[in-house]
Design a protein around this motif. Structure first.
Motif, PDB file in Angstrom:
ATOM      1  N   ASP A 249       0.831  -1.195   0.000  1.00  0.00           N
ATOM      2  CA  ASP A 249       0.000   0.000   0.000  1.00  0.00           C
ATOM      3  C   ASP A 249       0.866   1.246   0.000  1.00  0.00           C
ATOM      4  O   ASP A 249       1.768   1.402   0.821  1.00  0.00           O
ATOM      5  CB  ASP A 249      -0.909  -0.003   1.234  1.00  0.00           C
ATOM      6  N   LYS A 250       0.585   2.152  -0.963  1.00  0.00           N
ATOM      7  CA  LYS A 250       1.274   3.444  -1.064  1.00  0.00           C
ATOM      8  C   LYS A 250       2.793   3.287  -1.149  1.00  0.00           C
ATOM      9  O   LYS A 250       3.548   4.132  -0.667  1.00  0.00           O
ATOM     10  CB  LYS A 250       0.887   4.358   0.102  1.00  0.00           C
ATOM     11  N   ASN A 251       3.241   2.181  -1.747  1.00  0.00           N
ATOM     12  CA  ASN A 251       4.671   1.993  -1.979  1.00  0.00           C
ATOM     13  C   ASN A 251       5.475   2.089  -0.674  1.00  0.00           C
ATOM     14  O   ASN A 251       6.537   2.699  -0.625  1.00  0.00           O
ATOM     15  CB  ASN A 251       5.183   3.033  -2.997  1.00  0.00           C
ATOM     16  N   ALA A 252       4.953   1.466   0.375  1.00  0.00           N
ATOM     17  CA  ALA A 252       5.573   1.585   1.700  1.00  0.00           C
ATOM     18  C   ALA A 252       7.007   1.086   1.734  1.00  0.00           C
ATOM     19  O   ALA A 252       7.840   1.612   2.488  1.00  0.00           O
ATOM     20  CB  ALA A 252       4.726   0.827   2.723  1.00  0.00           C
ATOM     21  N   PHE A 275       8.358   6.610 -19.654  1.00  0.00           N
ATOM     22  CA  PHE A 275       7.454   6.168 -18.599  1.00  0.00           C
ATOM     23  C   PHE A 275       6.040   5.913 -19.123  1.00  0.00           C
ATOM     24  O   PHE A 275       5.235   5.299 -18.437  1.00  0.00           O
ATOM     25  CB  PHE A 275       7.341   7.239 -17.509  1.00  0.00           C
ATOM     26  N   GLY A 276       5.720   6.441 -20.305  1.00  0.00           N
ATOM     27  CA  GLY A 276       4.362   6.322 -20.823  1.00  0.00           C
ATOM     28  C   GLY A 276       3.475   7.466 -20.356  1.00  0.00           C
ATOM     29  O   GLY A 276       3.910   8.374 -19.647  1.00  0.00           O
ATOM     30  N   PRO A 277       2.198   7.430 -20.732  1.00  0.00           N
ATOM     31  CA  PRO A 277       1.280   8.536 -20.420  1.00  0.00           C
ATOM     32  C   PRO A 277       0.727   8.457 -19.004  1.00  0.00           C
ATOM     33  O   PRO A 277       0.713   7.401 -18.374  1.00  0.00           O
ATOM     34  CB  PRO A 277       0.161   8.355 -21.444  1.00  0.00           C
ATOM     35  N   SER A 278       0.233   9.612 -18.540  1.00  0.00           N
ATOM     36  CA  SER A 278      -0.475   9.700 -17.256  1.00  0.00           C
ATOM     37  C   SER A 278      -1.878  10.249 -17.472  1.00  0.00           C
ATOM     38  O   SER A 278      -2.513  10.732 -16.541  1.00  0.00           O
ATOM     39  CB  SER A 278       0.290  10.612 -16.293  1.00  0.00           C
ATOM     40  N   THR A 279      -2.326  10.175 -18.707  1.00  0.00           N
ATOM     41  CA  THR A 279      -3.620  10.742 -19.077  1.00  0.00           C
ATOM     42  C   THR A 279      -4.671   9.647 -19.230  1.00  0.00           C
ATOM     43  O   THR A 279      -4.359   8.480 -19.459  1.00  0.00           O
ATOM     44  CB  THR A 279      -3.509  11.521 -20.399  1.00  0.00           C
ATOM     45  N   GLU A 280      -5.937  10.052 -19.112  1.00  0.00           N
ATOM     46  CA  GLU A 280      -7.076   9.158 -19.261  1.00  0.00           C
ATOM     47  C   GLU A 280      -8.147   9.877 -20.085  1.00  0.00           C
ATOM     48  O   GLU A 280      -8.020  11.064 -20.389  1.00  0.00           O
ATOM     49  CB  GLU A 280      -7.635   8.761 -17.892  1.00  0.00           C
ATOM     50  N   GLU A 288      -2.664  13.614 -11.759  1.00  0.00           N
ATOM     51  CA  GLU A 288      -1.658  14.553 -11.273  1.00  0.00           C
ATOM     52  C   GLU A 288      -0.614  13.875 -10.390  1.00  0.00           C
ATOM     53  O   GLU A 288       0.580  14.164 -10.485  1.00  0.00           O
ATOM     54  CB  GLU A 288      -2.330  15.688 -10.496  1.00  0.00           C
ATOM     55  N   GLY A 289      -1.063  12.964  -9.522  1.00  0.00           N
ATOM     56  CA  GLY A 289      -0.121  12.282  -8.648  1.00  0.00           C
ATOM     57  C   GLY A 289       0.869  11.427  -9.413  1.00  0.00           C
ATOM     58  O   GLY A 289       2.078  11.428  -9.126  1.00  0.00           O
ATOM     59  N   LEU A 290       0.380  10.687 -10.414  1.00  0.00           N
ATOM     60  CA  LEU A 290       1.250   9.855 -11.233  1.00  0.00           C
ATOM     61  C   LEU A 290       2.207  10.716 -12.046  1.00  0.00           C
ATOM     62  O   LEU A 290       3.397  10.393 -12.174  1.00  0.00           O
ATOM     63  CB  LEU A 290       0.398   8.987 -12.161  1.00  0.00           C
ATOM     64  N   MET A 291       1.697  11.837 -12.567  1.00  0.00           N
ATOM     65  CA  MET A 291       2.538  12.750 -13.323  1.00  0.00           C
ATOM     66  C   MET A 291       3.660  13.318 -12.449  1.00  0.00           C
ATOM     67  O   MET A 291       4.830  13.373 -12.853  1.00  0.00           O
ATOM     68  CB  MET A 291       1.669  13.896 -13.869  1.00  0.00           C
ATOM     69  N   PHE A 292       3.307  13.727 -11.233  1.00  0.00           N
ATOM     70  CA  PHE A 292       4.301  14.264 -10.295  1.00  0.00           C
ATOM     71  C   PHE A 292       5.378  13.231  -9.994  1.00  0.00           C
ATOM     72  O   PHE A 292       6.571  13.562  -9.936  1.00  0.00           O
ATOM     73  CB  PHE A 292       3.604  14.696  -8.996  1.00  0.00           C
ATOM     74  N   TRP A 293       4.965  11.983  -9.817  1.00  0.00           N
ATOM     75  CA  TRP A 293       5.916  10.915  -9.498  1.00  0.00           C
ATOM     76  C   TRP A 293       6.917  10.716 -10.633  1.00  0.00           C
ATOM     77  O   TRP A 293       8.125  10.604 -10.405  1.00  0.00           O
ATOM     78  CB  TRP A 293       5.142   9.623  -9.226  1.00  0.00           C
ATOM     79  N   LYS A 294       6.438  10.707 -11.864  1.00  0.00           N
ATOM     80  CA  LYS A 294       7.335  10.534 -13.011  1.00  0.00           C
ATOM     81  C   LYS A 294       8.266  11.729 -13.172  1.00  0.00           C
ATOM     82  O   LYS A 294       9.468  11.572 -13.456  1.00  0.00           O
ATOM     83  CB  LYS A 294       6.505  10.322 -14.284  1.00  0.00           C
TER      84      LYS A 294
END
Length: 322
Positions: A249-252, A275-280, A288-294
């Motif tokens: 969970d949450k990359n603990a 990394f590929g897209p973060s869009t849907e 936004e969270g996935l985009m920030f992580w990349k």
């Protein structure tokens, strides 16, 4: 000027050899890759000849009066060789669209290969698509690390990577797709999106056997228990994790950060890490969270566009050249 033929098995070797020597093709267009899911699509791939010489191909499938850049592939469009020039692509598209129109195809969907996958510049068709008054139906942002312009990893990301080291995670390259699919990937995709992976474990294993140097897999373990994994696709100049998922969970444990750091370092000889897209929703919504992580790894955006063209518009290319 050009002769257009629909692909059949007799073209197998010619098609694959052409892909290998093209300037914007990748192993995804190899017939062994395309045909693992042939039961799901009505193949309508086209081959364009000039004086009996193959000069371009268009991987595609048909649905009624619509032809798509093959829906089983991430990208597609017209693929051509190093000697192809802009005027040639204009003329080929003119003939291609008239051929489709004459065969009762009303609409062509095109998703050109993103620029980072080009071995040499190959955006001629994007210019032609503009001339055809194509409709932009979708736009994805691919998060990409450019090896020639590396950006720093953020402090928080470095902390998460250290957490993976502290938790004594072990990364092993092994073609154990079933373990990752069943223990990690399928449950996660079902819980998050209520869907399934595009490939089954059996399909990805088949593709790995066909392309062992292009499709590689890594599992992450803690105390002999799998906690994450990735299947990475390797084209001529791009390393792209096709699947990546973690259990906790949450990359603990820091497993995904630790794994991505490993992948970025391991495949540092590739020009780009995609990394590929973060869009849907056809690119209209951004995670936004996935985009920030990349972005925290130093990735920035490259555009992948999707177009719709009326085949009757072939006449728009008649008077382009002056």
């Amino acid at each position: 000027m050009y002769k257009i033929e629909q692909y059949n098995i007799s073209h197998y070797s010619l098609w694959n050899e052409f892909i290998t020597n093209s300037k914007n093709g990748t192993f995804l267009f190899h017939r062994d890759f395309m045909e693992y899911h042939s039961d799901r699509f009505e193949d309508f791939s086209l081959m364009i000849f000039e004086k009996e010489k193959l000069v371009a191909i268009f991987p595609a499938n048909r649905e009624g009066d619509v032809v798509h850049s093959h829906k089983g592939l991430t990208y597609g469009g017209l693929v051509y060789g190093n000697k192809m020039k802009l005027t040639g692509v204009i003329n080929i598209y003119r003939e291609l669209l008239q051929f489709l129109n004459d065969n009762d195809i009303k609409t062509l969907h095109i998703k050109p290969v993103p620029i980072i996958y080009h071995k040499v510049p190959a955006q001629e068709q994007e210019y032609v698509i503009f001339l055809l008054n194509a409709k932009l139906t979708r736009r994805d942002g691919l998060s990409v690390i450019d090896r020639s312009n590396l950006l720093p990893i953020t402090r928080s990301r470095k902390g998460a990577i250290r957490r993976g080291t502290k938790n004594e995670l072990i990364i092993i390259e092994e073609p154990n797709f079933g373990l990752f699919w069943n223990e990690i990937l399928i449950p996660n995709i079902k819980n998050k999106h209520n869907t399934k992976p595009v490939h089954t474990a059996a399909e990805i294993n088949y593709l790995h056997q066909k392309f062992p140097d292009k499709i590689r897999h890594f599992n992450v373990y803690q105390e002999n228990k799998i906690v994450a994994g990735t299947t990475i696709f390797l084209t001529d100049i791009v390393a792209h994790p096709q699947y990546i998922s973690g259990q906790e969970d949450k990359n603990a444990l820091g497993s995904l950060d630790y794994l991505y750091s490993f992948l970025i370092d391991t495949f540092s000889n590739y020009s780009y890490f995609d990394f590929g897209p973060s869009t849907e929703q056809q690119g209209r919504k951004l995670n936004e969270g996935l985009m920030f992580w990349k972005e925290s790894f130093g990735a920035r955006i490259i555009i992948q566009d999707f177009y719709e063209v009326d085949t009757a518009n072939f006449h728009l290319l008649d008077d382009v050249l002056i």
